[in-house]
Design a protein around this motif. Structure first.
Motif, PDB file in Angstrom:
ATOM      1  N   LYS A 106       0.789  -1.225   0.000  1.00 23.36           N
ATOM      2  CA  LYS A 106       0.000   0.000   0.000  1.00 23.36           C
ATOM      3  C   LYS A 106       0.821   1.275   0.000  1.00 23.36           C
ATOM      4  O   LYS A 106       0.262   2.369  -0.069  1.00 23.36           O
ATOM      5  N   VAL A 107       2.140   1.177   0.101  1.00 16.10           N
ATOM      6  CA  VAL A 107       2.968   2.380   0.096  1.00 16.10           C
ATOM      7  C   VAL A 107       4.188   2.141  -0.777  1.00 16.10           C
ATOM      8  O   VAL A 107       4.709   1.033  -0.832  1.00 16.10           O
ATOM      9  N   ARG A 108       4.625   3.176  -1.494  1.00 15.96           N
ATOM     10  CA  ARG A 108       5.802   3.080  -2.362  1.00 15.96           C
ATOM     11  C   ARG A 108       7.024   3.577  -1.597  1.00 15.96           C
ATOM     12  O   ARG A 108       6.998   4.672  -1.017  1.00 15.96           O
ATOM     13  N   ARG A 109       8.075   2.793  -1.624  1.00 16.25           N
ATOM     14  CA  ARG A 109       9.274   3.118  -0.849  1.00 16.25           C
ATOM     15  C   ARG A 109       9.805   4.519  -1.174  1.00 16.25           C
ATOM     16  O   ARG A 109      10.206   5.266  -0.285  1.00 16.25           O
ATOM     17  N   GLY A 110       9.821   4.875  -2.462  1.00 16.87           N
ATOM     18  CA  GLY A 110      10.410   6.145  -2.869  1.00 16.87           C
ATOM     19  C   GLY A 110       9.683   7.364  -2.354  1.00 16.87           C
ATOM     20  O   GLY A 110      10.239   8.471  -2.336  1.00 16.87           O
ATOM     21  N   ALA A 111       8.432   7.182  -1.946  1.00 10.05           N
ATOM     22  CA  ALA A 111       7.655   8.320  -1.455  1.00 10.05           C
ATOM     23  C   ALA A 111       7.884   8.584   0.032  1.00 10.05           C
ATOM     24  O   ALA A 111       7.541   9.658   0.532  1.00 10.05           O
ATOM     25  N   MET A 112       8.461   7.638   0.744  1.00  8.62           N
ATOM     26  CA  MET A 112       8.557   7.779   2.202  1.00  8.62           C
ATOM     27  C   MET A 112       9.460   8.931   2.644  1.00  8.62           C
ATOM     28  O   MET A 112       9.036   9.751   3.480  1.00  8.62           O
ATOM     29  N   PRO A 113      10.703   9.045   2.154  1.00  7.38           N
ATOM     30  CA  PRO A 113      11.560  10.121   2.685  1.00  7.38           C
ATOM     31  C   PRO A 113      10.991  11.523   2.507  1.00  7.38           C
ATOM     32  O   PRO A 113      10.929  12.285   3.484  1.00  7.38           O
ATOM     33  N   PRO A 114      10.523  11.919   1.303  1.00  8.45           N
ATOM     34  CA  PRO A 114       9.987  13.282   1.187  1.00  8.45           C
ATOM     35  C   PRO A 114       8.702  13.480   1.984  1.00  8.45           C
ATOM     36  O   PRO A 114       8.459  14.577   2.524  1.00  8.45           O
ATOM     37  N   LEU A 115       7.909  12.434   2.090  1.00  9.84           N
ATOM     38  CA  LEU A 115       6.665  12.540   2.853  1.00  9.84           C
ATOM     39  C   LEU A 115       6.962  12.731   4.337  1.00  9.84           C
ATOM     40  O   LEU A 115       6.412  13.633   4.993  1.00  9.84           O
ATOM     41  N   PHE A 116       7.858  11.906   4.876  1.00  9.55           N
ATOM     42  CA  PHE A 116       8.218  12.030   6.289  1.00  9.55           C
ATOM     43  C   PHE A 116       8.869  13.375   6.580  1.00  9.55           C
ATOM     44  O   PHE A 116       8.583  14.017   7.590  1.00  9.55           O
ATOM     45  N   ARG A 117       9.766  13.796   5.682  1.00 11.64           N
ATOM     46  CA  ARG A 117      10.491  15.049   5.901  1.00 11.64           C
ATOM     47  C   ARG A 117       9.523  16.227   5.988  1.00 11.64           C
ATOM     48  O   ARG A 117       9.629  17.093   6.875  1.00 11.64           O
ATOM     49  N   SER A 118       8.567  16.265   5.078  1.00 13.62           N
ATOM     50  CA  SER A 118       7.619  17.384   5.075  1.00 13.62           C
ATOM     51  C   SER A 118       6.673  17.306   6.267  1.00 13.62           C
ATOM     52  O   SER A 118       6.280  18.334   6.836  1.00 13.62           O
ATOM     53  N   MET A 119       6.317  16.094   6.673  1.00 14.57           N
ATOM     54  CA  MET A 119       5.436  15.936   7.825  1.00 14.57           C
ATOM     55  C   MET A 119       6.091  16.477   9.093  1.00 14.57           C
ATOM     56  O   MET A 119       5.475  17.233   9.860  1.00 14.57           O
ATOM     57  N   VAL A 120       7.354  16.105   9.306  1.00 15.95           N
ATOM     58  CA  VAL A 120       8.075  16.569  10.483  1.00 15.95           C
ATOM     59  C   VAL A 120       8.243  18.083  10.442  1.00 15.95           C
ATOM     60  O   VAL A 120       8.051  18.780  11.455  1.00 15.95           O
ATOM     61  N   GLU A 121       8.585  18.610   9.274  1.00 11.67           N
ATOM     62  CA  GLU A 121       8.785  20.056   9.167  1.00 11.67           C
ATOM     63  C   GLU A 121       7.501  20.817   9.452  1.00 11.67           C
ATOM     64  O   GLU A 121       7.506  21.841  10.160  1.00 11.67           O
ATOM     65  N   LEU A 122       6.396  20.335   8.919  1.00 10.37           N
ATOM     66  CA  LEU A 122       5.117  20.999   9.163  1.00 10.37           C
ATOM     67  C   LEU A 122       4.739  20.941  10.649  1.00 10.37           C
ATOM     68  O   LEU A 122       4.291  21.934  11.226  1.00 10.37           O
ATOM     69  N   ALA A 123       4.927  19.773  11.254  1.00  9.68           N
ATOM     70  CA  ALA A 123       4.562  19.620  12.665  1.00  9.68           C
ATOM     71  C   ALA A 123       5.438  20.477  13.570  1.00  9.68           C
ATOM     72  O   ALA A 123       4.965  21.020  14.574  1.00  9.68           O
ATOM     73  N   ASP A 124       6.725  20.608  13.208  1.00 15.68           N
ATOM     74  CA  ASP A 124       7.664  21.336  14.065  1.00 15.68           C
ATOM     75  C   ASP A 124       7.586  22.854  13.892  1.00 15.68           C
ATOM     76  O   ASP A 124       7.831  23.598  14.849  1.00 15.68           O
ATOM     77  N   HIS A 125       7.261  23.301  12.670  1.00 11.01           N
ATOM     78  CA  HIS A 125       7.401  24.727  12.375  1.00 11.01           C
ATOM     79  C   HIS A 125       6.099  25.441  11.999  1.00 11.01           C
ATOM     80  O   HIS A 125       6.095  26.661  11.854  1.00 11.01           O
ATOM     81  N   GLU A 126       5.033  24.701  11.823  1.00 14.49           N
ATOM     82  CA  GLU A 126       3.743  25.316  11.514  1.00 14.49           C
ATOM     83  C   GLU A 126       2.791  25.045  12.674  1.00 14.49           C
ATOM     84  O   GLU A 126       2.840  23.984  13.300  1.00 14.49           O
ATOM     85  N   ASN A 127       1.929  25.972  12.945  1.00 13.47           N
ATOM     86  CA  ASN A 127       0.966  25.789  14.024  1.00 13.47           C
ATOM     87  C   ASN A 127      -0.259  25.054  13.476  1.00 13.47           C
ATOM     88  O   ASN A 127      -1.312  25.646  13.229  1.00 13.47           O
TER      89      ASN A 127
END
Length: 275
Positions: free
Chosen positions: A181-202
């Motif tokens: 159900k998930v493509r390996r190549g999509a994980m790093p950019p998806l995780f990176r943006s998720m962490v950045e949004l959670a850490d730096h956006e309200n």
């Protein structure tokens, strides 16, 4: 146009930020404003297809689809799949389907995708059921850990495999489904943006400020989330699903669907057909 009540499965050709997609979707026409279902990381549109069995949703129009990087959707460049890309893809899917205002039901990253879309056009949401969506840094433990490893995908797959033996509701089924159900190549950019949004956006304030009725739905194993009292104090309806964790659609779907249906029954605003 498909007739009312007919369920249509299709591959939607789209181009988002220069990337070619074929989005696997399922939809049904109806007379009310559509319900748009967005799955979370490691799951797919099929998580929501019990909507077809629910008498509470009989005749309701709906749309569910596999996000780029997941399920049966084809994506020509998995490295482009971050959360803002998913929000842009949602915008294109809605436009292709002719959907204006809609009721959103989003799980995990799917809920965050809805939240990002709502930033540009908050009036588009008629209501929002947020199923354990990402709202704060505490929601990114797995993605943060994965990014510390040379191969985040390998780390996640190994962790999911180990989760079969943990006391987390739905962990075994989630682990079994994850590779398909998930493509390996999509994980790093998806995780990176998720962490950045959670850490730096309200994100929490963004969710609270949405001008539509809101429900935050979560399993009993997530009852320790620090922000639940703040949601409650600011008028967000809380729905705790018993015998469940992050995956109520796997562990206790009957209770989950009942909560969503009752929430929609209170908020439903009939509108002209959007398909």
């Amino acid at each position: 146009m498909p007739s009312a009540d007919r369920v249509v499965h299709e591959q939607i050709p789209l181009r988002v930020r220069g990337v070619n997609l074929r989005v696997a979707s399922v939809r049904r026409e109806g007379v009310d404003a559509p319900v748009v279902f967005l799955h979370g990381f490691g799951t797919s549109k099929e998580d929501y297809l019990d909507v077809l069995q629910r008498h509470d949703f009989a005749g309701r129009s709906f749309l569910a689809y596999d996000a780029p990087g997941a399920g049966a959707t084809e994506c020509a460049d998995l490295a482009a799949v971050d959360l803002p890309f998913l929000a842009d893809a949602l915008h294109e899917v809605l436009d292709h389907a002719g959907i204006g205002r809609f009721h959103a039901v989003g799980h995990l990253t799917g809920a965050l995708t809805v939240l990002l879309l709502a930033r540009r056009d908050p009036g588009r949401l008629l209501s929002f059921v947020n199923i354990k969506g990402v709202l704060a840094p505490e929601d990114c433990v797995l993605s943060r850990e994965a990014l510390r490893h040379r191969d985040p995908a390998a780390y996640v797959f190994a962790l999911a495999e180990r989760s079969r033996e943990t006391p987390c509701y739905g962990g075994g089924l989630y682990a079994a489904n994850l590779p398909s159900k998930v493509r390996r190549g999509a994980m790093p950019p998806l995780f990176r943006s998720m962490v950045e949004l959670a850490d730096h956006e309200n994100l929490l304030q963004g969710f609270l400020s949405l001008p539509c009725p809101k429900m935050y739905l979560y399993g009993e194993q997530c009852a320790g989330l620090s922000y639940l009292p703040l949601l409650d104090a600011n008028g967000v309806e809380l729905a705790e699903i018993p015998h469940s964790g992050q995956l109520p659609m796997y562990s206790n779907p009957v209770a989950m669907w009942r909560q969503i249906a009752e929430f929609h029954a209170r908020q439903l605003i009939p509108s002209a057909r959007r398909w």
